[in-house]
Structures are given as structure tokens and as C-alpha cells.
Design a protein around this motif. Structure first.
Motif, PDB file in Angstrom:
ATOM      1  N   ARG A   1      -5.638 -13.539  41.428  1.00  0.00           N
ATOM      2  CA  ARG A   1      -6.681 -14.084  40.554  1.00  0.00           C
ATOM      3  C   ARG A   1      -7.935 -14.426  41.343  1.00  0.00           C
ATOM      4  NH1 ARG A   1      -5.286 -17.368  36.485  1.00  0.00           N
ATOM      5  NH2 ARG A   1      -7.542 -17.567  36.269  1.00  0.00           N
ATOM      6  N   VAL A   2      -7.721 -15.039  42.487  1.00  0.00           N
ATOM      7  CA  VAL A   2      -8.874 -15.454  43.295  1.00  0.00           C
ATOM      8  C   VAL A   2      -9.677 -14.238  43.744  1.00  0.00           C
ATOM      9  CG1 VAL A   2      -9.561 -16.497  45.485  1.00  0.00           C
ATOM     10  CG2 VAL A   2      -7.845 -17.615  44.061  1.00  0.00           C
ATOM     11  N   LEU A   3      -8.990 -13.229  44.224  1.00  0.00           N
ATOM     12  CA  LEU A   3      -9.693 -12.044  44.712  1.00  0.00           C
ATOM     13  C   LEU A   3     -10.378 -11.300  43.575  1.00  0.00           C
ATOM     14  CD1 LEU A   3      -7.147 -10.704  47.343  1.00  0.00           C
ATOM     15  CD2 LEU A   3      -9.151 -12.158  47.690  1.00  0.00           C
ATOM     16  N   ALA A   4      -9.733 -11.263  42.442  1.00  0.00           N
ATOM     17  CA  ALA A   4     -10.370 -10.606  41.300  1.00  0.00           C
ATOM     18  C   ALA A   4     -11.620 -11.353  40.867  1.00  0.00           C
ATOM     19  CB  ALA A   4      -9.376 -10.508  40.142  1.00  0.00           C
ATOM     20  N   ALA A   5     -11.543 -12.675  40.886  1.00  0.00           N
ATOM     21  CA  ALA A   5     -12.725 -13.468  40.532  1.00  0.00           C
ATOM     22  C   ALA A   5     -13.821 -13.292  41.575  1.00  0.00           C
ATOM     23  CB  ALA A   5     -12.335 -14.943  40.393  1.00  0.00           C
ATOM     24  N   LEU A   6     -13.421 -13.262  42.823  1.00  0.00           N
ATOM     25  CA  LEU A   6     -14.399 -13.073  43.900  1.00  0.00           C
ATOM     26  C   LEU A   6     -15.144 -11.749  43.726  1.00  0.00           C
ATOM     27  CD1 LEU A   6     -15.429 -14.217  46.671  1.00  0.00           C
ATOM     28  CD2 LEU A   6     -13.666 -12.806  47.742  1.00  0.00           C
ATOM     29  N   ALA A   7     -14.419 -10.746  43.268  1.00  0.00           N
ATOM     30  CA  ALA A   7     -15.028  -9.424  43.107  1.00  0.00           C
ATOM     31  C   ALA A   7     -16.092  -9.409  42.021  1.00  0.00           C
ATOM     32  CB  ALA A   7     -13.953  -8.389  42.794  1.00  0.00           C
ATOM     33  N   LEU A  36     -14.173 -19.461  36.458  1.00  0.00           N
ATOM     34  CA  LEU A  36     -13.214 -18.369  36.269  1.00  0.00           C
ATOM     35  C   LEU A  36     -11.793 -18.779  36.602  1.00  0.00           C
ATOM     36  CD1 LEU A  36     -15.318 -15.458  37.853  1.00  0.00           C
ATOM     37  CD2 LEU A  36     -14.890 -15.866  35.428  1.00  0.00           C
ATOM     38  N   LEU A  37     -11.672 -19.726  37.509  1.00  0.00           N
ATOM     39  CA  LEU A  37     -10.344 -20.113  37.989  1.00  0.00           C
ATOM     40  C   LEU A  37      -9.988 -21.533  37.580  1.00  0.00           C
ATOM     41  CD1 LEU A  37     -10.787 -18.631  41.591  1.00  0.00           C
ATOM     42  CD2 LEU A  37      -9.575 -17.574  39.671  1.00  0.00           C
ATOM     43  N   ALA A  38     -10.553 -21.958  36.482  1.00  0.00           N
ATOM     44  CA  ALA A  38     -10.397 -23.361  36.091  1.00  0.00           C
ATOM     45  C   ALA A  38      -8.937 -23.767  35.990  1.00  0.00           C
ATOM     46  CB  ALA A  38     -11.107 -23.605  34.765  1.00  0.00           C
ATOM     47  N   ASP A  39      -8.119 -22.885  35.462  1.00  0.00           N
ATOM     48  CA  ASP A  39      -6.723 -23.259  35.273  1.00  0.00           C
ATOM     49  C   ASP A  39      -5.964 -23.339  36.591  1.00  0.00           C
ATOM     50  OD1 ASP A  39      -7.233 -20.371  35.127  1.00  0.00           O
ATOM     51  OD2 ASP A  39      -5.045 -20.247  35.131  1.00  0.00           O
ATOM     52  N   LEU A  40      -6.531 -22.801  37.647  1.00  0.00           N
ATOM     53  CA  LEU A  40      -5.840 -22.857  38.938  1.00  0.00           C
ATOM     54  C   LEU A  40      -6.106 -24.144  39.695  1.00  0.00           C
ATOM     55  CD1 LEU A  40      -6.204 -19.258  40.431  1.00  0.00           C
ATOM     56  CD2 LEU A  40      -4.326 -20.251  39.143  1.00  0.00           C
ATOM     57  N   HIS A  41      -7.255 -24.699  39.476  1.00  0.00           N
ATOM     58  CA  HIS A  41      -7.565 -25.869  40.287  1.00  0.00           C
ATOM     59  C   HIS A  41      -7.586 -27.172  39.498  1.00  0.00           C
ATOM     60  CE1 HIS A  41     -11.714 -26.081  38.842  1.00  0.00           C
ATOM     61  NE2 HIS A  41     -11.816 -24.788  39.056  1.00  0.00           N
ATOM     62  N   HIS A  42      -7.286 -27.097  38.219  1.00  0.00           N
ATOM     63  CA  HIS A  42      -7.150 -28.340  37.470  1.00  0.00           C
ATOM     64  C   HIS A  42      -5.696 -28.765  37.487  1.00  0.00           C
ATOM     65  CE1 HIS A  42     -11.016 -29.273  35.561  1.00  0.00           C
ATOM     66  NE2 HIS A  42     -11.253 -28.000  35.764  1.00  0.00           N
ATOM     67  N   ASP A 101      -3.995 -31.754  32.687  1.00  0.00           N
ATOM     68  CA  ASP A 101      -5.422 -32.039  32.557  1.00  0.00           C
ATOM     69  C   ASP A 101      -6.135 -30.760  32.159  1.00  0.00           C
ATOM     70  OD1 ASP A 101      -7.940 -33.120  32.674  1.00  0.00           O
ATOM     71  OD2 ASP A 101      -8.113 -32.888  34.849  1.00  0.00           O
ATOM     72  N   PRO A 102      -5.839 -30.252  30.985  1.00  0.00           N
ATOM     73  CA  PRO A 102      -6.455 -28.983  30.583  1.00  0.00           C
ATOM     74  C   PRO A 102      -7.968 -29.124  30.502  1.00  0.00           C
ATOM     75  CG  PRO A 102      -5.407 -30.048  28.699  1.00  0.00           C
ATOM     76  CD  PRO A 102      -5.031 -30.831  29.911  1.00  0.00           C
ATOM     77  N   PRO A 103      -8.673 -28.277  31.215  1.00  0.00           N
ATOM     78  CA  PRO A 103     -10.124 -28.415  31.272  1.00  0.00           C
ATOM     79  C   PRO A 103     -10.828 -27.964  30.009  1.00  0.00           C
ATOM     80  CG  PRO A 103      -9.426 -26.478  32.499  1.00  0.00           C
ATOM     81  CD  PRO A 103      -8.174 -27.171  32.033  1.00  0.00           C
ATOM     82  N   HIS A 104     -10.260 -26.986  29.374  1.00  0.00           N
ATOM     83  CA  HIS A 104     -10.943 -26.442  28.208  1.00  0.00           C
ATOM     84  C   HIS A 104      -9.944 -25.601  27.445  1.00  0.00           C
ATOM     85  CE1 HIS A 104     -10.908 -22.639  30.256  1.00  0.00           C
ATOM     86  NE2 HIS A 104     -11.477 -23.201  31.297  1.00  0.00           N
ATOM     87  N   GLY A 105     -10.398 -24.970  26.399  1.00  0.00           N
ATOM     88  CA  GLY A 105      -9.524 -24.087  25.651  1.00  0.00           C
ATOM     89  C   GLY A 105      -9.189 -24.676  24.297  1.00  0.00           C
ATOM     90  N   ASN A 106      -8.325 -23.968  23.629  1.00  0.00           N
ATOM     91  CA  ASN A 106      -7.961 -24.398  22.296  1.00  0.00           C
ATOM     92  C   ASN A 106      -7.115 -25.668  22.357  1.00  0.00           C
ATOM     93  OD1 ASN A 106      -9.238 -22.241  21.096  1.00  0.00           O
ATOM     94  ND2 ASN A 106      -7.439 -20.924  21.350  1.00  0.00           N
ATOM     95  N   PRO A 107      -7.165 -26.473  21.325  1.00  0.00           N
ATOM     96  CA  PRO A 107      -6.302 -27.647  21.283  1.00  0.00           C
ATOM     97  C   PRO A 107      -4.863 -27.220  21.064  1.00  0.00           C
ATOM     98  CG  PRO A 107      -7.492 -27.401  19.234  1.00  0.00           C
ATOM     99  CD  PRO A 107      -8.026 -26.373  20.169  1.00  0.00           C
ATOM    100  N   PRO A 108      -3.938 -28.125  21.273  1.00  0.00           N
ATOM    101  CA  PRO A 108      -2.535 -27.780  21.044  1.00  0.00           C
ATOM    102  C   PRO A 108      -2.342 -27.249  19.633  1.00  0.00           C
ATOM    103  CG  PRO A 108      -2.748 -29.929  22.068  1.00  0.00           C
ATOM    104  CD  PRO A 108      -4.113 -29.490  21.709  1.00  0.00           C
ATOM    105  N   PRO A 130     -18.458 -31.296  45.786  1.00  0.00           N
ATOM    106  CA  PRO A 130     -17.869 -31.744  44.516  1.00  0.00           C
ATOM    107  C   PRO A 130     -16.404 -31.304  44.447  1.00  0.00           C
ATOM    108  CG  PRO A 130     -19.985 -30.682  44.159  1.00  0.00           C
ATOM    109  CD  PRO A 130     -19.634 -30.464  45.601  1.00  0.00           C
ATOM    110  N   ARG A 131     -15.651 -32.013  43.650  1.00  0.00           N
ATOM    111  CA  ARG A 131     -14.207 -31.769  43.600  1.00  0.00           C
ATOM    112  C   ARG A 131     -13.873 -30.323  43.225  1.00  0.00           C
ATOM    113  NH1 ARG A 131      -9.754 -33.068  39.917  1.00  0.00           N
ATOM    114  NH2 ARG A 131     -11.266 -33.238  38.252  1.00  0.00           N
ATOM    115  N   GLU A 132     -14.574 -29.802  42.246  1.00  0.00           N
ATOM    116  CA  GLU A 132     -14.285 -28.435  41.819  1.00  0.00           C
ATOM    117  C   GLU A 132     -14.598 -27.430  42.926  1.00  0.00           C
ATOM    118  OE1 GLU A 132     -16.198 -27.384  38.218  1.00  0.00           O
ATOM    119  OE2 GLU A 132     -14.553 -28.100  36.974  1.00  0.00           O
ATOM    120  N   GLN A 133     -15.716 -27.649  43.619  1.00  0.00           N
ATOM    121  CA  GLN A 133     -16.099 -26.714  44.675  1.00  0.00           C
ATOM    122  C   GLN A 133     -15.108 -26.782  45.832  1.00  0.00           C
ATOM    123  OE1 GLN A 133     -19.927 -25.824  45.804  1.00  0.00           O
ATOM    124  NE2 GLN A 133     -20.641 -25.683  43.709  1.00  0.00           N
ATOM    125  N   GLU A 134     -14.664 -27.978  46.125  1.00  0.00           N
ATOM    126  CA  GLU A 134     -13.686 -28.118  47.192  1.00  0.00           C
ATOM    127  C   GLU A 134     -12.386 -27.408  46.806  1.00  0.00           C
ATOM    128  OE1 GLU A 134     -13.724 -28.977  50.156  1.00  0.00           O
ATOM    129  OE2 GLU A 134     -11.568 -28.991  50.546  1.00  0.00           O
TER     130      GLU A 134
END
Lengths: 218, 241
Positions: free
Chosen positions: A130-136, A184-190, A194-201, B8-12
Motif C-alpha cells: 500500500r505504501v509503495l503504491a501510494a508513493l507511486a 491515501l494511507l489514513a487507515d494504516l496510521h490511525h 479511531d476511524p478517521p473518515h468513511g461511512n458510519p457504522p 505533526p502526528r500524521e506526518q510522523e
């Protein structure tokens, strides 16, 4: 067979006509240059082209090296520029080139982490993919800055020399790139829960959006 | 090195993800073999002569590298190889050119070997004020005045002209600051143009120029001129830099 000469001595010897010196020098740094080329280009075929371009340029332009920076910094600069050149000239599309260790060429960035892979190694592999694909998906300059600073761990000042720009520019490119990757990787680092975004349950009643009809309350 | 504590936390978090995705394996054997082969060709080509800066300008590309290029260069490459050290006229029709180095232009498709060592674009953004610390102060000294550059050779009938021009634009970003603006398009009469940058070139076998207009949105108009003609012999639209 080792060669005790320093990088600078090898480069000088190459300039002076030593037929073996450049090969020794390049082999000494080849692995890391390859890593940079690979992560910058996103796939091994283009990385090999970029690395070869850089090697040819370094071989021929060694006489222009003045020694203001380390030889390895100069070599990185040559190779990164060769990669950036090639990317721009060939108009490589951002999602066309996949990372070398990606086998699944399906949906890349927006794919959620697979819940059916409890194995830690599989999760690591998926995360890396995922990370490499996002980096690309990043513009080449941002990608190069992130590869050198965040992946390879070079100091910002040295990366500025490699990229031929100011330190502030390197920081800016890194910050912009990280910000985009964070989305792009929000679900990986949250953290979990603690869902950062998206549809509600999906469960739970749907609240009406209009006021109920009826006579006004008296 | 970045200061993780200052991010920032996200960037880290992203920084950590990137670090975990670092590649730490050597290149595949076939890549090593290819590099060794190329290096052997370079060594054989050069012999044991001391290296001169001009070598980079006059030697032809390694054969197998050229073969990998996606487009058959054909007669254009032959012509380019024959044009050595003829001088380049590069300059901006409007001083300052809008300050967008990414829309700059110069250099040569036939001198492609030069570019990998040149500083990348975007130098003019945050570090325009650090021009004195630009290529001259960088780890690699520039080629300024060591030798003139080869003139790019273009054909208005080339179906792949857009690729050549795109390549030319990229090169220009790297080398425009090394060329003497006073020589820009010397002896070439061109119609009075709006804002943009121009690159001297050999077009259809005659002196000419490639004029890069200011980017508009996602596109950049390019016109290819032969000196003395009012109308361009070819117009192109490139993606904005």
C-alpha cells in the motif's frame, strides 16, 4: 577483493585514466543507489534504466566533480536526476509503474487492509504494498525527496545537495508528499477504534432528515 | 535528518511507514550484469586516456542504452551525432520568463547524456534566492563555459516531435542558467512573441527555435519556428510542467 582507496581517490584515479577505479567506486555504492532508483522509479525495469543512465553520466562527467560534497552525495545526485529525467521524458504515468514487490495489480490505494490475513508477515507485506503504491502516485520530485529523506534517512541538507535545491524546498516537498500519503494511507496510521473518515457504522436506525409532518404544536 | 519530534502526528506516522518500506536488497543479478556490461563498454570506449569534461559532450551514447530508448531516433540521431560543439542559443524572450523554471527550455535531445548530472527542476521555487549556491556550489560543478552544447535537431514532420520537445523542456530547466542569454537566438529573426521561453534548435535542417509559452492550466503551448518565418512550422500542446 577490496580497494582501500577512498571514494575521492577512486574518482580521481578514474579521471586520470585508471580503467578499474570507477567500477570499484560504483560497486561500492551500487546497492544503495539501486534502492533509491527503485523506490523513485517504482519498478525494477525503469529503475535499471535510470541507474544505468546515472552510471553512464557519472562515468563521463567525473571530471566535473569539484569535491565540494562527498562523492556518494554526487553519485546520488547523478542517479536521482537520471531517474527524474527519465520519468519526465517518458511521461510515466503515476499508476502505470507498480512497485517491484507488488504482485497484485488490482486496486491499490483505496484498498482496505485485508481482514482475512491475520498473519503478521502478510499484514506487513500488504502495508508495504500500500505504501509503495501510494508513493507511486506522488509527483516525481516529492517522491524523490521522500525516498531520500524518509526511506533512506539522509539528512535534509545532504538531500538538498543531491536534488540541487534549497533545504526548505526539500522540507516542503517532503511535507506535501507526506500530507498526501497521509490521506491515501489514513487507515494504516490511525489507531484501531479511531476511524478517521468513511461511512458510519451500518447498523442503527437512519435518522430522518425532514421534520415530521403534522399540525404545529399549540 | 528530519526532526521526528517536530512533525505533526500524521506526518510522523507516514514517515515511519516509508521507513518500513525501504528497499535493502542488492539489485538483481541481471541488473548487475547489465551495468557491468555497460561499464565495460564505457571503459573500452574511453581506453586509458585521462577524462576530459568535453568527453561527455562528444561521445556517443552506449549502444545498448540507446537501443533501450523507446523511440527509434534514426536519422535524427545521426545528424545530432555529427553536430558537435556547435553552440546553443538559449534565452528568454521576456526577461524573467515568469519565474517558472519548469517552463524553461533549452538543451538538446541529442545531448541527452548530459542531463542526469544536472540539477533538477524547481530550483526557482523556494530557493531562487539561493542561486549563488545553485549548481556551482553543489556537489557537482557545472559545465559552464567548458564547452558549448550541441544544438538540438528537430524535424517538424517527426510524429514523435512532442516527445523530443518534452525532453527538450526538461533539459532546458537544467541548463538554461548555464547559457549566455545574450547569445539567445542570435541572428534568428522570429515574430514578436508573447511571454515564454525559447530554445535555439536546428529545425528541418535550418536554424530555428522552439518557443515554450507560459503554461495555461494543465497545458503548455509550444511553437516550433524556422528562423525568418512568421508562422511556426509546427505547434504542439504539452502537459504543463
Amino acid at each position: 577483493m577490496s580497494d582501500d582507496r577512498s571514494d575521492q581517490q577512486l574518482l580521481r584515479a578514474h579521471v586520470d585514466g585508471d580503467a578499474e577505479a570507477f567500477g570499484v567506486l560504483f560497486a561500492r555504492h551500487r546497492d544503495r543507489l539501486w534502492a533509491v532508483a527503485l523506490r523513485t522509479m517504482g519498478n525494477p525495469e525503469d529503475a535499471a534504466d535510470g541507474l544505468q543512465d546515472g552510471m553512464v553520466a557519472a562515468f563521463r562527467r567525473a571530471g566535473s566533480f569539484r569535491g565540494e560534497a562527498a562523492v556518494t552525495t554526487w553519485l546520488h545526485r547523478v542517479v536521482v536526476n537520471a531517474c527524474l529525467d527519465r520519468m519526465r521524458a517518458a511521461k510515466i504515468r503515476r499508476l502505470e509503474a507498480l512497485p517491484d514487490d507488488v504482485e497484485d495489480r488490482g486496486t491499490l490505494v483505496a484498498t482496505a487492509v485485508h481482514d482475512d490475513q491475520p498473519d503478521e508477515a502478510a499484514e506487513d507485506s500488504e502495508r508495504r504494498r500500500r505504501v509503495l503504491a501510494a508513493l507511486a502516485t506522488l509527483p516525481p520530485d516529492q517522491r524523490a525527496a521522500l525516498v531520500l529523506v524518509d526511506m533512506e534517512g539522509y539528512p535534509v541538507a545532504e538531500v538538498a545537495q543531491m536534488l540541487g535545491c534549497a533545504e526548505g524546498t526539500v522540507k516542503s516537498r517532503c511535507a506535501r508528499g507526506r500530507t498526501r500519503l497521509a490521506t491515501l494511507l489514513a487507515d494504516l496510521h490511525h489507531p484501531a477504534g479511531d476511524p478517521p473518515h468513511g461511512n458510519p457504522p451500518p447498523d442503527g436506525p437512519v435518522r430522518p432528515t425532514a421534520r415530521p409532518r403534522g399540525p404545529p404544536a399549540s | 535528518m528530519t526532526d521526528p519530534g517536530g512533525l505533526p502526528r500524521e506526518q510522523e506516522a507516514v514517515r515511519r511507514l516509508l521507513a518500513d518500506a525501504r528497499h535493502d536488497a542488492p539489485p538483481p543479478a541481471e541488473v548487475v550484469a547489465r551495468l557491468d556490461e555497460t561499464l565495460a563498454s564505457l571503459v573500452a570506449e574511453r581506453g586509458s586516456e585521462p577524462l576530459r569534461d568535453a568527453d561527455a559532450l562528444t561521445t556517443t551514447p552506449v549502444t545498448d542504452l540507446a537501443a533501450r530508448r523507446r523511440r527509434a531516433v534514426g536519422t535524427g540521431l545521426l545528424a545530432a551525432a555529427a553536430i558537435v560543439v556547435a553552440g546553443v542559443a538559449v534565452g528568454q524572450l521576456v526577461p524573467g520568463g515568469g519565474g517558472d523554471s519548469e517552463s524553461a527550455a533549452s538543451s538538446a535531445t541529442s545531448s541527452r547524456d548530459l542531463s542526469p548530472t544536472d540539477p533538477p527542476q524547481e530550483r526557482s521555487q523556494a530557493d531562487a534566492g539561493a542561486a549563488e549556491a545553485g549548481p556551482e556550489a553543489g556537489p557537482e560543478a557545472p559545465m559552464r563555459s567548458t564547452a558549448p552544447l550541441a544544438v538540438p535537431t528537430l524535424s517538424s514532420a517527426d510524429p514523435d516531435l512532442d516527445e523530443d520537445v518534452l525532453d527538450l523542456r526538461t533539459r532546458a530547466t537544467f541548463q538554461a542558467d548555464r547559457l549566455d542569454p545574450s547569445e539567445a537566438l542570435a541572428g534568428c529573426e522570429l515574430p514578436r512573441l508573447e511571454r515564454g521561453r525559447s530554445v535555439g534548435a536546428e529545425v528541418d535542417g535550418r536554424p530555428g527555435a522552439v518557443v515554450f509559452a507560459q503554461p495555461s492550466g494543465a497545458a503548455q503551448d509550444v511553437a516550433v519556428y524556422v528562423c525568418g518565418r512568421e508562422e511556426p512550422v509546427r505547434t504542439l500542446t504539452l502537459p504543463a510542467p
